[in-house]
Write a protein that holds these residues in place. Structure first.
Motif, PDB file in Angstrom:
ATOM      1  N   VAL A 263       0.832  -1.202   0.000  1.00  0.00           N
ATOM      2  CA  VAL A 263       0.000   0.000   0.000  1.00  0.00           C
ATOM      3  C   VAL A 263       0.867   1.254   0.000  1.00  0.00           C
ATOM      4  CG1 VAL A 263      -1.641   1.362   1.379  1.00  0.00           C
ATOM      5  CG2 VAL A 263      -1.992  -1.093   1.055  1.00  0.00           C
ATOM      6  N   ILE A 264       1.858   1.295   0.855  1.00  0.00           N
ATOM      7  CA  ILE A 264       2.694   2.495   0.957  1.00  0.00           C
ATOM      8  C   ILE A 264       3.467   2.733  -0.337  1.00  0.00           C
ATOM      9  CG2 ILE A 264       4.609   3.585   2.196  1.00  0.00           C
ATOM     10  CD1 ILE A 264       1.985   3.447   3.775  1.00  0.00           C
TER      11      ILE A 264
ATOM     12  N   THR B 297       3.103   1.845  10.922  1.00  0.00           N
ATOM     13  CA  THR B 297       1.771   2.196  11.418  1.00  0.00           C
ATOM     14  C   THR B 297       0.705   1.369  10.722  1.00  0.00           C
ATOM     15  OG1 THR B 297       2.450   4.451  11.935  1.00  0.00           O
ATOM     16  CG2 THR B 297       0.089   4.082  11.602  1.00  0.00           C
ATOM     17  N   LEU B 298       0.804   1.292   9.404  1.00  0.00           N
ATOM     18  CA  LEU B 298      -0.184   0.546   8.638  1.00  0.00           C
ATOM     19  C   LEU B 298      -0.102  -0.952   8.938  1.00  0.00           C
ATOM     20  CD1 LEU B 298      -2.430   0.673   6.579  1.00  0.00           C
ATOM     21  CD2 LEU B 298      -0.705   0.573   4.773  1.00  0.00           C
TER      22      LEU B 298
ATOM     23  N   ARG C 283     -11.481  -0.082  12.239  1.00  0.00           N
ATOM     24  CA  ARG C 283     -10.191   0.595  12.294  1.00  0.00           C
ATOM     25  C   ARG C 283      -9.538   0.782  10.929  1.00  0.00           C
ATOM     26  NH1 ARG C 283      -7.117  -2.030  16.379  1.00  0.00           N
ATOM     27  NH2 ARG C 283      -5.502  -0.549  15.913  1.00  0.00           N
ATOM     28  N   MET C 284     -10.043   0.147   9.888  1.00  0.00           N
ATOM     29  CA  MET C 284      -9.384   0.197   8.591  1.00  0.00           C
ATOM     30  C   MET C 284     -10.081   1.158   7.623  1.00  0.00           C
ATOM     31  SD  MET C 284      -6.889  -1.834   9.112  1.00  0.00           S
ATOM     32  CE  MET C 284      -6.213  -2.039   7.501  1.00  0.00           C
ATOM     33  N   GLY C 285     -10.637   2.224   8.121  1.00  0.00           N
ATOM     34  CA  GLY C 285     -11.392   3.161   7.298  1.00  0.00           C
ATOM     35  C   GLY C 285     -10.528   4.260   6.695  1.00  0.00           C
ATOM     36  N   PRO C 286     -11.175   5.271   6.166  1.00  0.00           N
ATOM     37  CA  PRO C 286     -10.470   6.381   5.518  1.00  0.00           C
ATOM     38  C   PRO C 286      -9.521   7.128   6.449  1.00  0.00           C
ATOM     39  CG  PRO C 286     -12.820   6.470   5.043  1.00  0.00           C
ATOM     40  CD  PRO C 286     -12.624   5.397   6.051  1.00  0.00           C
TER      41      PRO C 286
ATOM     42  N   LEU D  97      -7.429   5.932   8.501  1.00  0.00           N
ATOM     43  CA  LEU D  97      -6.122   5.274   8.479  1.00  0.00           C
ATOM     44  C   LEU D  97      -5.308   5.742   7.273  1.00  0.00           C
ATOM     45  CD1 LEU D  97      -4.104   3.209   9.527  1.00  0.00           C
ATOM     46  CD2 LEU D  97      -5.311   1.483   8.223  1.00  0.00           C
ATOM     47  N   ILE D  98      -5.921   5.787   6.118  1.00  0.00           N
ATOM     48  CA  ILE D  98      -5.214   6.255   4.920  1.00  0.00           C
ATOM     49  C   ILE D  98      -4.840   7.726   5.069  1.00  0.00           C
ATOM     50  CG2 ILE D  98      -5.433   6.641   2.425  1.00  0.00           C
ATOM     51  CD1 ILE D  98      -4.977   3.728   3.233  1.00  0.00           C
TER      52      ILE D  98
END
Length: 105
Positions: free
Chosen positions: A33-34, A56-57, A83-86, A88-89
């Motif tokens: 992702v990163i 963090t991710l 916890r994995m919503g917008p 976090l991004i």
């Protein structure tokens, strides 16, 4: 490109085995992702903010798997549903925005 976060680093932070399948999978997912958001022309392996974003991710991905219901409990005891919503991004983008091309922001 070398991984931004390794299973050994995540295992040390979470005090779990670095060879556990969920640790390895969380690191792979976070790195993927990163790296997708970063400028491919720049070597990011020595940028502390990119490594911090990946860690963090990876931590949130691992804890999402292991927490009951994938919920996060705040320091005040309030249960947040996902916890994995917008958000976090957004936190991750705040860390890597210095190295992300403008198209990714």
């Amino acid at each position: 490109m070398t991984p931004l976060v390794t299973p050994e680093e995540l295992g040390n932070v979470l005090h779990v085995s670095s060879t556990a399948e969920l640790v390895v999978l969380a690191c792979d997912a976070a790195n993927g992702v990163i790296v997708a958001y970063l400028d491919p022309k720049v070597d990011h392996t020595n940028h502390p903010w990119d490594k911090s974003a990946a860690l963090t991710l990876a931590t949130d991905i691992y804890q999402n798997y292991t927490a009951s219901g994938g919920e996060i409990v705040g320091v005040d005891g309030v249960v947040y549903p996902f916890r994995m919503g917008p958000a976090l991004i957004n936190r991750v983008m705040g860390l890597i925005s210095q190295c992300a091309p403008l198209e990714a922001q």
